[in-house]
Scaffold this motif. Structure first.
Motif, PDB file in Angstrom:
ATOM      1  N   ARG A   1      76.096  71.962  -4.635  1.00 18.53           N
ATOM      2  CA  ARG A   1      75.778  71.665  -3.234  1.00 18.53           C
ATOM      3  C   ARG A   1      76.652  72.518  -2.329  1.00 18.53           C
ATOM      4  NH1 ARG A   1      76.478  66.098  -1.126  1.00 18.53           N
ATOM      5  NH2 ARG A   1      78.250  65.909  -2.541  1.00 18.53           N
ATOM      6  N   HIS A   2      76.200  72.703  -1.106  1.00 19.53           N
ATOM      7  CA  HIS A   2      76.977  73.518  -0.160  1.00 19.53           C
ATOM      8  C   HIS A   2      77.085  72.838   1.190  1.00 19.53           C
ATOM      9  CE1 HIS A   2      77.390  76.669   3.043  1.00 19.53           C
ATOM     10  NE2 HIS A   2      78.390  76.999   2.255  1.00 19.53           N
ATOM     11  N   LEU A   3      78.284  72.899   1.770  1.00 19.65           N
ATOM     12  CA  LEU A   3      78.527  72.486   3.148  1.00 19.65           C
ATOM     13  C   LEU A   3      79.281  73.600   3.863  1.00 19.65           C
ATOM     14  CD1 LEU A   3      79.742  68.773   2.821  1.00 19.65           C
ATOM     15  CD2 LEU A   3      77.534  69.557   3.683  1.00 19.65           C
ATOM     16  N   GLU A   4      78.959  73.820   5.121  1.00 12.51           N
ATOM     17  CA  GLU A   4      79.696  74.849   5.858  1.00 12.51           C
ATOM     18  C   GLU A   4      81.113  74.403   6.181  1.00 12.51           C
ATOM     19  OE1 GLU A   4      77.906  76.643   9.195  1.00 12.51           O
ATOM     20  OE2 GLU A   4      76.082  77.238   8.120  1.00 12.51           O
ATOM     21  N   GLY A   5      81.348  73.091   6.262  1.00 15.19           N
ATOM     22  CA  GLY A   5      82.679  72.601   6.569  1.00 15.19           C
ATOM     23  C   GLY A   5      82.923  72.536   8.056  1.00 15.19           C
ATOM     24  N   PRO A   6      84.153  72.222   8.448  1.00 14.40           N
ATOM     25  CA  PRO A   6      84.456  72.041   9.881  1.00 14.40           C
ATOM     26  C   PRO A   6      84.359  73.345  10.644  1.00 14.40           C
ATOM     27  CG  PRO A   6      86.463  72.048   8.578  1.00 14.40           C
ATOM     28  CD  PRO A   6      85.326  72.017   7.595  1.00 14.40           C
ATOM     29  N   LEU A   7      84.094  73.223  11.943  1.00 17.43           N
ATOM     30  CA  LEU A   7      83.994  74.399  12.802  1.00 17.43           C
ATOM     31  C   LEU A   7      85.365  74.938  13.176  1.00 17.43           C
ATOM     32  CD1 LEU A   7      81.151  73.137  15.165  1.00 17.43           C
ATOM     33  CD2 LEU A   7      80.946  74.654  13.189  1.00 17.43           C
ATOM     34  N   ASP A   8      86.336  74.033  13.360  1.00 17.28           N
ATOM     35  CA  ASP A   8      87.692  74.437  13.707  1.00 17.28           C
ATOM     36  C   ASP A   8      88.630  73.277  13.415  1.00 17.28           C
ATOM     37  OD1 ASP A   8      87.619  72.641  16.003  1.00 17.28           O
ATOM     38  OD2 ASP A   8      86.447  74.198  17.013  1.00 17.28           O
ATOM     39  N   ALA A   9      89.893  73.433  13.763  1.00 19.20           N
ATOM     40  CA  ALA A   9      90.893  72.408  13.460  1.00 19.20           C
ATOM     41  C   ALA A   9      90.658  71.106  14.211  1.00 19.20           C
ATOM     42  CB  ALA A   9      92.290  72.959  13.782  1.00 19.20           C
ATOM     43  N   ASP A  10      89.957  71.167  15.336  1.00 26.83           N
ATOM     44  CA  ASP A  10      89.691  69.958  16.124  1.00 26.83           C
ATOM     45  C   ASP A  10      88.471  69.186  15.628  1.00 26.83           C
ATOM     46  OD1 ASP A  10      91.835  70.490  17.812  1.00 26.83           O
ATOM     47  OD2 ASP A  10      90.613  71.801  19.085  1.00 26.83           O
ATOM     48  N   ASP A  11      87.752  69.754  14.690  1.00 25.60           N
ATOM     49  CA  ASP A  11      86.537  69.116  14.179  1.00 25.60           C
ATOM     50  C   ASP A  11      86.907  68.104  13.088  1.00 25.60           C
ATOM     51  OD1 ASP A  11      84.014  68.421  13.432  1.00 25.60           O
ATOM     52  OD2 ASP A  11      83.472  70.371  12.576  1.00 25.60           O
TER      53      ASP A  11
ATOM     54  N   ALA B   1      85.693  65.205  12.538  1.00 22.67           N
ATOM     55  CA  ALA B   1      84.513  64.616  11.909  1.00 22.67           C
ATOM     56  C   ALA B   1      83.995  65.524  10.808  1.00 22.67           C
ATOM     57  CB  ALA B   1      83.431  64.364  12.957  1.00 22.67           C
ATOM     58  N   GLY B   2      83.990  66.828  11.069  1.00 22.19           N
ATOM     59  CA  GLY B   2      83.533  67.772  10.062  1.00 22.19           C
ATOM     60  C   GLY B   2      84.426  67.782   8.830  1.00 22.19           C
ATOM     61  N   ILE B   3      85.739  67.657   9.051  1.00 20.88           N
ATOM     62  CA  ILE B   3      86.670  67.617   7.917  1.00 20.88           C
ATOM     63  C   ILE B   3      86.432  66.376   7.077  1.00 20.88           C
ATOM     64  CG2 ILE B   3      89.112  67.350   7.302  1.00 20.88           C
ATOM     65  CD1 ILE B   3      89.810  69.167   9.659  1.00 20.88           C
ATOM     66  N   GLU B   4      86.300  65.222   7.729  1.00 20.10           N
ATOM     67  CA  GLU B   4      86.140  63.981   6.979  1.00 20.10           C
ATOM     68  C   GLU B   4      84.780  63.920   6.276  1.00 20.10           C
ATOM     69  OE1 GLU B   4      88.580  62.009   6.296  1.00 20.10           O
ATOM     70  OE2 GLU B   4      89.803  63.363   7.511  1.00 20.10           O
ATOM     71  N   ALA B   5      83.748  64.497   6.896  1.00 21.19           N
ATOM     72  CA  ALA B   5      82.437  64.531   6.238  1.00 21.19           C
ATOM     73  C   ALA B   5      82.492  65.387   4.983  1.00 21.19           C
ATOM     74  CB  ALA B   5      81.386  65.070   7.216  1.00 21.19           C
ATOM     75  N   THR B   6      83.241  66.462   5.039  1.00 21.66           N
ATOM     76  CA  THR B   6      83.396  67.333   3.856  1.00 21.66           C
ATOM     77  C   THR B   6      84.159  66.603   2.766  1.00 21.66           C
ATOM     78  OG1 THR B   6      83.420  69.276   5.304  1.00 21.66           O
ATOM     79  CG2 THR B   6      84.202  69.577   3.066  1.00 21.66           C
ATOM     80  N   VAL B   7      85.208  65.881   3.144  1.00 19.56           N
ATOM     81  CA  VAL B   7      85.981  65.130   2.152  1.00 19.56           C
ATOM     82  C   VAL B   7      85.112  64.055   1.509  1.00 19.56           C
ATOM     83  CG1 VAL B   7      87.927  63.563   1.821  1.00 19.56           C
ATOM     84  CG2 VAL B   7      88.194  65.602   3.250  1.00 19.56           C
ATOM     85  N   ALA B   8      84.297  63.380   2.305  1.00 21.56           N
ATOM     86  CA  ALA B   8      83.409  62.353   1.752  1.00 21.56           C
ATOM     87  C   ALA B   8      82.453  62.960   0.736  1.00 21.56           C
ATOM     88  CB  ALA B   8      82.631  61.674   2.888  1.00 21.56           C
TER      89      ALA B   8
ATOM     90  N   VAL C   1      92.808  68.169  -1.003  1.00 22.93           N
ATOM     91  CA  VAL C   1      93.850  67.941  -2.007  1.00 22.93           C
ATOM     92  C   VAL C   1      94.238  66.468  -2.029  1.00 22.93           C
ATOM     93  CG1 VAL C   1      96.277  68.366  -2.545  1.00 22.93           C
ATOM     94  CG2 VAL C   1      94.761  70.286  -2.004  1.00 22.93           C
ATOM     95  N   GLU C   2      94.389  65.877  -0.841  1.00 22.56           N
ATOM     96  CA  GLU C   2      94.771  64.463  -0.736  1.00 22.56           C
ATOM     97  C   GLU C   2      93.699  63.551  -1.320  1.00 22.56           C
ATOM     98  OE1 GLU C   2      97.394  65.009   3.392  1.00 22.56           O
ATOM     99  OE2 GLU C   2      95.392  64.097   3.441  1.00 22.56           O
ATOM    100  N   SER C   3      92.451  64.029  -1.351  1.00 22.93           N
ATOM    101  CA  SER C   3      91.367  63.204  -1.883  1.00 22.93           C
ATOM    102  C   SER C   3      91.415  63.090  -3.404  1.00 22.93           C
ATOM    103  CB  SER C   3      90.016  63.784  -1.465  1.00 22.93           C
ATOM    104  OG  SER C   3      89.713  64.955  -2.210  1.00 22.93           O
TER     105      SER C   3
END
Length: 790
Positions: free
Chosen positions: A407-417, A419-426, A468-470
């Motif tokens: 599967r592929h995800l683009e990941g967060p747009l920037d450091a302030d995203d 929601a994008g970081i947590e969605a990727t971790v999920a 890594v924390e996940s």
């Protein structure tokens, strides 16, 4: 004119040329051609960028245009950001193979591979009708921030020079000339046409010129390109010390020196210095040269000398051309893949996380836009329009097979995203492995712009940290121009450094991830843990137009070793899926002296379970040298392929020059040490075998003596002791033996020798008289060379 024309024929051609004709011949015609003179059967030759791919711009090569239009096109090329670092963005550019950039090819440590790339690029040049390819670029990667680091091979001149020689041979053996660049000290893009690289003579010779000297000695490039910057206050393109005293008189180079594009500021001065060909076309600079001829400040014999060199270049170029040539772009794409495979560096592989298992059902999450739109090259004048690009995600899916879901995800747009970081971790929590494609920002580096820091693009460091924390198994694939910081390094399982891998990089990355290929690249630069560890960073990028190279000869690993700083990854580091053992180091001598070489041999064993290639590195560590030297320096290397259980006898050679250092006081290379430790290792911090050599020194370099020299240094010079003791004997009416004893009494004085001796013989010995005596001891041969000639 025909190739190999006699001096008589060239003299006849020269006599037929007017001053106007000569200066036009020494100036470009548009952006990429020399000026033809069809009346005298002098054709033009065509040149273009760059060292990792042929950039053939149809709009610039075929449509002509005036000087103003050419300048506009040139600036557009230089200032482009190359969206995704994948495609040329200026004008209509013919597709050509985009090979790994110099930053990755340097990690191959493979001279034969560099030669193969040179030969392939020559074939494409012949196909496009190009006579001269503007590369390779071999400036030292002094700092990882430098905007053109991606073009250059290494922080070390030995590795740099040998790879360049292989590349040049591959190019020129196939009828296309090389332009070895940028001569010299083009180590930053900040104010690059006005900044002065202030480099002490020893560092200039041992570090920044050494790679050029080595490449020129081994491969004789048709041309050398002068750099934009100033060196110790003098424009490189108009430095007689650099372009004539060193390059031609000392090194014996007889080819053409051409300028970087619009790199000449004073055309008459550049010709006097030895810069033959002014590129590209410039009416103003032509007129300046003609005016200097007319008023006698530019002698005609200087102009004629450059004209003959350019005529010789045109002869070679025309003799080498192969009209109607075609090239096999598919075969070159396969070579681009192989080059990437041979060069990508496995930096970390905790608990054998790689290669990934495809035998059992599993799920892989691929994260990052780089997996879809890979950064295959740097931006600027060397940018190539690739014939095709292997997409990493597509190749991962193909290599994963039917048992593995990707599967592929683009990941967060920037450091302030967040929601994008947590969605990727999920999403990662549902996968067995996570492959993160990460890289540096595309808008802050490249030609004309240095990087601002060593961080990845916004949002990538916090994303990797959260993954890594996940608790997932995390593999990071890096694309970048040079070293980056990795605050998450202790937690990830594996890291691949692909730098800018060219159009075949996607397939090469996938092949390594899944174990279809065994990584064999090793770092050609040191990776610091933080920016503050970089040598000379305290004086970067310079102030008020001057950039002090404050670390001197201690560049790269030399400085980390001296300061005992643990790098993130050391110079020469790179892991494999197999294991190599080093045995039985043998030297064919027990001592070394002036002019002597030493043969080194050892056995390398593949002690693992799969085929692999090992890069054996030879270092030299001086014992009690006369001048301060790095703890160790690379002097040779070899790359060997071995099957499981197979052994190979590796033979290397230490040449006489390898034992020398440059002494600025005497202006020459000197042998001065009590001995040397010969070290063989898998990296600069992984030394496996050592042997020692005694050093026999016939004579040591002597410092230049003045009236302010401390007496202890005068006493080290027997000739000075004899001359001064004779003077004391006369003045004090004592024997010369007694005079020597008087001189010995001054040994511990911290004041100058004249003041010390005046204590014993009074004030009637004038400073001028005593300095004249010392000058006779120093001799004319010890006159210090000018800064530009050092």
């Amino acid at each position: 004119m025909t190739f190999g024309s006699s001096d008589k024929v060239l003299s006849a051609v020269l006599a037929s040329l007017s001053d106007q004709d000569k200066i036009e011949l020494l100036n470009g015609d548009g952006l990429w051609r020399t000026k033809a003179n069809y009346d005298l059967n002098i054709p033009e030759i065509v040149m273009t960028d760059g060292a990792h791919g042929v950039r053939y711009s149809i709009t610039q090569m075929e449509n002509g245009g005036d000087e103003r239009g050419s300048l506009r096109d040139f600036l557009a090329i230089v200032n482009q950001t190359a969206q995704g670092r994948g495609n040329a963005t200026v004008g209509l550019t013919r597709p050509a193979t985009c090979f790994p950039n110099g930053n990755l090819l340097g990690c191959s440590w493979d001279v034969d591979l560099a030669r193969d790339l040179g030969a392939a690029l020559a074939a494409e040049c012949q196909h496009f009708g190009i006579h001269l390819l503007l590369g390779p670029g071999i400036n030292i990667r002094r700092t990882p921030l430098a905007g053109r680091s991606y073009e250059y091979y290494s922080e070390d001149p030995v590795l740099t020079g040998d790879l360049a020689a292989g590349f040049i041979d591959g190019l020129q053996e196939n009828g296309v000339g090389a332009a070895l660049k940028h001569f010299a000290c083009n180590n930053s893009e900040i104010e690059r046409t006005t900044m002065s690289s202030d480099v002490e003579p020893r560092a200039l010779r041992e570090i920044y010129l050494a790679g050029f000297e080595r490449a020129i000695r081994k491969s004789r490039p048709w041309t050398v390109m002068s750099s934009y910057n100033r060196i110790n206050g003098e424009q490189a393109s108009a430095s007689p010390g650099l372009l004539t005293a060193i390059l031609r008189d000392e090194w014996g180079y007889d080819g053409v020196v051409l300028s970087d594009w619009h790199g000449i500021k004073d055309r008459p001065a550049s010709l006097l210095a030895g810069n033959d060909l002014d590129m590209p076309e410039s009416r103003r600079r032509r007129e300046d040269a003609l005016a200097a001829i007319a008023d006698g400040t530019l002698p005609r014999h200087v102009v004629d000398r450059s004209v003959v060199r350019v005529l010789r270049l045109i002869e070679k170029a025309k003799a080498g051309e192969r009209p109607g040539s075609t090239c096999d772009f598919e075969r070159h794409h396969l070579l681009a893949r192989r080059a990437a495979l041979e060069s990508i560096v496995l930096l970390k592989n905790h608990e054998a996380a790689l290669p990934l298992d495809t035998a059992s059902p599993s799920e892989i999450l691929v994260v990052g836009r780089e997996a879809l739109e890979p950064s295959i090259q740097g931006s600027g004048s060397a940018t190539t329009n690739p014939t095709r690009v292997d997409g990493p995600l597509e190749e991962i899916v193909r290599h994963a097979g039917q048992n593995v879901r990707v599967r592929h995800l683009e990941g967060p747009l920037d450091a302030d995203d967040r929601a994008g970081i947590e969605a990727t971790v999920a999403a990662a929590l549902e996968a067995d492995s996570v492959i993160v494609f990460a890289g540096t920002p595309s808008d802050g580096d490249g030609e004309a712009s240095d990087r601002r820091d060593l961080r990845l693009a916004s949002g990538q460091d916090p994303l990797i940290t959260r993954l890594v924390e996940s608790g997932r198994r995390v593999v990071v694939v890096l694309t970048m121009p040079d070293a980056v910081e990795m605050p998450w390094i202790d937690g990830v399982h594996a890291v691949l450094a692909s730098f800018f891998p060219g159009q075949g990089g996607g397939q090469a990355i996938a092949a390594i991830l899944f174990g279809e290929a065994n990584p064999s690249g090793k770092l050609s630069v040191t990776f610091p843990r933080k920016l503050g560890d970089v040598p000379g960073i305290h004086s970067y990028p310079g102030e008020n137009g001057r950039h002090a190279y404050s670390e001197g000869i201690f560049v790269g690993y030399r400085s980390y070793d001296l300061r005992e700083i643990e790098p993130l990854f050391p110079f020469g580091h790179g892991l494999s899926f197999t294991r190599f053992e080093y045995e039985d180091l043998v030297l064919d001598a027990e001592e070394v002296g002036a002019g002597r070489s030493v043969n080194v041999s050892l056995t390398v064993r593949n002690a693992g379970t799969r085929e692999g290639r090992e890069i054996v590195q030879l270092y030299l560590a001086p014992h009690r040298p006369g001048l301060r030297r790095p703890p160790r320096e690379l002097k040779g290397f070899a790359k060997v392929a071995l099957e499981p259980g197979q052994t190979c006898r590796v033979e290397l050679r230490l040449e006489p020059r390898d034992f020398l250092h440059f002494d600025a006081a005497s202006g020459g290379w000197c042998l001065d040490a009590e001995g040397f430790r010969v070290e063989v290792g898998a990296s600069s911090r992984d030394i496996r075998l050592t042997r020692t050599l005694r050093c026999i020194v016939d004579s040591r370099p002597r410092r230049r003596l003045t009236t302010d020299t401390q007496p202890k240094y005068l006493l080290e010079n027997p000739q000075a002791v004899a001359a001064v003791s004779k003077l004391l004997s006369t003045r004090l009416a004592i024997s010369e033996d007694e005079a020597v004893r008087v001189l010995e009494l001054t040994r511990t004085w911290f004041l100058g020798v004249h003041q010390a001796l005046s204590w014993y013989i009074g004030d009637d010995l004038s400073v001028d008289e005593f300095q004249a005596l010392l000058d006779r001891v120093n001799g004319d041969a010890h006159d210090a060379p000018s800064e530009s000639a050092r």
